[in-house]
Design a protein around this motif. Sequence first.
Motif, PDB file in Angstrom:
ATOM      1  N   LEU A 173     -39.301 -48.348  -4.170  1.00 26.35           N
ATOM      2  CA  LEU A 173     -38.906 -48.227  -2.771  1.00 26.35           C
ATOM      3  C   LEU A 173     -37.562 -48.898  -2.508  1.00 26.35           C
ATOM      4  O   LEU A 173     -36.762 -48.406  -1.698  1.00 26.35           O
ATOM      5  N   LEU A 174     -37.282 -50.011  -3.194  1.00 22.77           N
ATOM      6  CA  LEU A 174     -35.972 -50.645  -3.051  1.00 22.77           C
ATOM      7  C   LEU A 174     -34.849 -49.740  -3.554  1.00 22.77           C
ATOM      8  O   LEU A 174     -33.795 -49.639  -2.920  1.00 22.77           O
ATOM      9  N   SER A 175     -35.060 -49.081  -4.680  1.00 25.29           N
ATOM     10  CA  SER A 175     -34.025 -48.185  -5.196  1.00 25.29           C
ATOM     11  C   SER A 175     -33.899 -46.938  -4.334  1.00 25.29           C
ATOM     12  O   SER A 175     -32.801 -46.398  -4.170  1.00 25.29           O
ATOM     13  N   ALA A 176     -35.003 -46.463  -3.743  1.00 19.00           N
ATOM     14  CA  ALA A 176     -34.924 -45.331  -2.830  1.00 19.00           C
ATOM     15  C   ALA A 176     -34.131 -45.706  -1.582  1.00 19.00           C
ATOM     16  O   ALA A 176     -33.338 -44.907  -1.066  1.00 19.00           O
ATOM     17  N   HIS A 177     -34.324 -46.929  -1.119  1.00 13.17           N
ATOM     18  CA  HIS A 177     -33.536 -47.410   0.020  1.00 13.17           C
ATOM     19  C   HIS A 177     -32.053 -47.477  -0.331  1.00 13.17           C
ATOM     20  O   HIS A 177     -31.185 -47.102   0.465  1.00 13.17           O
ATOM     21  N   GLU A 178     -31.756 -47.958  -1.530  1.00 14.49           N
ATOM     22  CA  GLU A 178     -30.354 -48.029  -1.982  1.00 14.49           C
ATOM     23  C   GLU A 178     -29.757 -46.627  -2.109  1.00 14.49           C
ATOM     24  O   GLU A 178     -28.602 -46.396  -1.741  1.00 14.49           O
ATOM     25  N   TRP A 179     -30.517 -45.692  -2.610  1.00 17.47           N
ATOM     26  CA  TRP A 179     -30.060 -44.302  -2.735  1.00 17.47           C
ATOM     27  C   TRP A 179     -29.748 -43.727  -1.359  1.00 17.47           C
ATOM     28  O   TRP A 179     -28.718 -43.083  -1.154  1.00 17.47           O
ATOM     29  N   HIS A 180     -30.646 -43.955  -0.423  1.00 18.10           N
ATOM     30  CA  HIS A 180     -30.429 -43.463   0.938  1.00 18.10           C
ATOM     31  C   HIS A 180     -29.221 -44.148   1.580  1.00 18.10           C
ATOM     32  O   HIS A 180     -28.419 -43.510   2.260  1.00 18.10           O
ATOM     33  N   ARG A 181     -29.075 -45.455   1.353  1.00 19.80           N
ATOM     34  CA  ARG A 181     -27.951 -46.193   1.924  1.00 19.80           C
ATOM     35  C   ARG A 181     -26.627 -45.692   1.374  1.00 19.80           C
ATOM     36  O   ARG A 181     -25.663 -45.502   2.111  1.00 19.80           O
ATOM     37  N   LEU A 182     -26.568 -45.441   0.089  1.00 20.11           N
ATOM     38  CA  LEU A 182     -25.335 -44.946  -0.521  1.00 20.11           C
ATOM     39  C   LEU A 182     -25.035 -43.513  -0.108  1.00 20.11           C
ATOM     40  O   LEU A 182     -23.874 -43.109  -0.061  1.00 20.11           O
ATOM     41  N   GLY A 183     -26.077 -42.743   0.191  1.00 19.34           N
ATOM     42  CA  GLY A 183     -25.856 -41.367   0.624  1.00 19.34           C
ATOM     43  C   GLY A 183     -25.358 -41.265   2.048  1.00 19.34           C
ATOM     44  O   GLY A 183     -24.651 -40.321   2.402  1.00 19.34           O
ATOM     45  N   SER A 184     -25.691 -42.248   2.880  1.00 20.06           N
ATOM     46  CA  SER A 184     -25.261 -42.198   4.273  1.00 20.06           C
ATOM     47  C   SER A 184     -23.981 -42.971   4.526  1.00 20.06           C
ATOM     48  O   SER A 184     -23.484 -42.983   5.641  1.00 20.06           O
ATOM     49  N   ALA A 185     -23.442 -43.617   3.491  1.00 23.45           N
ATOM     50  CA  ALA A 185     -22.197 -44.374   3.651  1.00 23.45           C
ATOM     51  C   ALA A 185     -21.022 -43.414   3.828  1.00 23.45           C
ATOM     52  O   ALA A 185     -20.969 -42.347   3.199  1.00 23.45           O
ATOM     53  N   PRO A 186     -20.068 -43.763   4.684  1.00 23.71           N
ATOM     54  CA  PRO A 186     -18.894 -42.893   4.851  1.00 23.71           C
ATOM     55  C   PRO A 186     -18.046 -42.892   3.581  1.00 23.71           C
ATOM     56  O   PRO A 186     -17.870 -43.917   2.935  1.00 23.71           O
ATOM     57  N   ARG A 187     -17.534 -41.743   3.245  1.00 22.93           N
ATOM     58  CA  ARG A 187     -16.732 -41.587   2.023  1.00 22.93           C
ATOM     59  C   ARG A 187     -15.287 -41.318   2.424  1.00 22.93           C
ATOM     60  O   ARG A 187     -14.910 -40.187   2.723  1.00 22.93           O
ATOM     61  N   SER A 188     -14.495 -42.368   2.395  1.00 22.70           N
ATOM     62  CA  SER A 188     -13.093 -42.219   2.761  1.00 22.70           C
ATOM     63  C   SER A 188     -12.182 -42.179   1.544  1.00 22.70           C
ATOM     64  O   SER A 188     -10.997 -41.903   1.671  1.00 22.70           O
ATOM     65  N   ASP A 189     -12.728 -42.443   0.359  1.00 23.66           N
ATOM     66  CA  ASP A 189     -11.897 -42.513  -0.848  1.00 23.66           C
ATOM     67  C   ASP A 189     -12.061 -41.262  -1.716  1.00 23.66           C
ATOM     68  O   ASP A 189     -12.145 -41.356  -2.929  1.00 23.66           O
ATOM     69  N   ARG A 190     -12.070 -40.109  -1.109  1.00 23.58           N
ATOM     70  CA  ARG A 190     -12.226 -38.865  -1.881  1.00 23.58           C
ATOM     71  C   ARG A 190     -10.906 -38.483  -2.540  1.00 23.58           C
ATOM     72  O   ARG A 190      -9.877 -38.397  -1.883  1.00 23.58           O
ATOM     73  N   ILE A 191     -10.983 -38.255  -3.833  1.00 23.93           N
ATOM     74  CA  ILE A 191      -9.817 -37.801  -4.594  1.00 23.93           C
ATOM     75  C   ILE A 191     -10.214 -36.488  -5.245  1.00 23.93           C
ATOM     76  O   ILE A 191     -11.114 -36.452  -6.082  1.00 23.93           O
ATOM     77  N   LEU A 192      -9.568 -35.431  -4.865  1.00 27.06           N
ATOM     78  CA  LEU A 192      -9.974 -34.109  -5.330  1.00 27.06           C
ATOM     79  C   LEU A 192      -9.434 -33.781  -6.721  1.00 27.06           C
ATOM     80  O   LEU A 192     -10.002 -32.968  -7.422  1.00 27.06           O
ATOM     81  N   ASP A 193      -8.330 -34.397  -7.139  1.00 26.02           N
ATOM     82  CA  ASP A 193      -7.703 -34.026  -8.405  1.00 26.02           C
ATOM     83  C   ASP A 193      -8.185 -34.862  -9.588  1.00 26.02           C
ATOM     84  O   ASP A 193      -7.748 -34.633 -10.696  1.00 26.02           O
ATOM     85  N   SER A 194      -9.053 -35.798  -9.370  1.00 24.90           N
ATOM     86  CA  SER A 194      -9.483 -36.685 -10.441  1.00 24.90           C
ATOM     87  C   SER A 194     -10.769 -36.158 -11.071  1.00 24.90           C
ATOM     88  O   SER A 194     -11.671 -35.705 -10.379  1.00 24.90           O
ATOM     89  N   ASP A 195     -10.844 -36.249 -12.402  1.00 24.22           N
ATOM     90  CA  ASP A 195     -12.058 -35.868 -13.108  1.00 24.22           C
ATOM     91  C   ASP A 195     -13.025 -37.042 -13.247  1.00 24.22           C
ATOM     92  O   ASP A 195     -14.186 -36.854 -13.580  1.00 24.22           O
ATOM     93  N   ALA A 196     -12.550 -38.236 -13.016  1.00 27.09           N
ATOM     94  CA  ALA A 196     -13.401 -39.417 -13.134  1.00 27.09           C
ATOM     95  C   ALA A 196     -14.299 -39.525 -11.907  1.00 27.09           C
ATOM     96  O   ALA A 196     -13.884 -39.255 -10.792  1.00 27.09           O
ATOM     97  N   ALA A 197     -15.523 -39.909 -12.154  1.00 26.62           N
ATOM     98  CA  ALA A 197     -16.455 -40.086 -11.046  1.00 26.62           C
ATOM     99  C   ALA A 197     -16.091 -41.339 -10.267  1.00 26.62           C
ATOM    100  O   ALA A 197     -15.725 -42.364 -10.837  1.00 26.62           O
ATOM    101  N   MET A 198     -16.201 -41.250  -8.977  1.00 24.85           N
ATOM    102  CA  MET A 198     -15.920 -42.401  -8.127  1.00 24.85           C
ATOM    103  C   MET A 198     -17.065 -43.402  -8.257  1.00 24.85           C
ATOM    104  O   MET A 198     -18.208 -43.009  -8.514  1.00 24.85           O
ATOM    105  N   PRO A 199     -16.781 -44.683  -8.081  1.00 22.47           N
ATOM    106  CA  PRO A 199     -17.854 -45.678  -8.200  1.00 22.47           C
ATOM    107  C   PRO A 199     -19.016 -45.422  -7.244  1.00 22.47           C
ATOM    108  O   PRO A 199     -20.170 -45.616  -7.619  1.00 22.47           O
TER     109      PRO A 199
END
Length: 122
Positions: free
Chosen positions: A59-85
């Motif tokens: 349940l703690l990891s599910a909460h973390e998954w949900h928290r990371l999914g609802s976080a705003p993503r302002s650091d989107r880089i479209l040309d990079s092949d590396a996964a963002m942290p």
Amino acid sequence: MAIFRGSKTWLALLAVPAFALLYQTLAYAAVPQACDLQSLFLLHALSFSALLGCLAPTLLSAHEWHRLGSAPRSDRILDSDAAMPAVRQRFMAAAATGVGALFTLVVAAQWFAAWVLSPCLH
């Protein structure tokens, strides 16, 4: 606080499978004693504690998954092949939730077997 957030994921990824295997070992070791005493209390107590021990990190990891999914993503880089942290962290949280859920179901299934089968079957 960031160290604790990462440990939620790793706790579900590593500790839940280890805890489920420890439960299985202890439950098999407790079967002869349960048969001798004609009491299933020890098996049910082990099963209940193992289920809670597997469910809490899941349940703690599910909460973390949900928290990371609802976080705003302002650091989107479209040309990079590396996964963002943030993407990696969300994937690891999702994987930890899946692993935790799988092993929680394994413990629940083993507890069901303790309800249905007698410990004195040979």
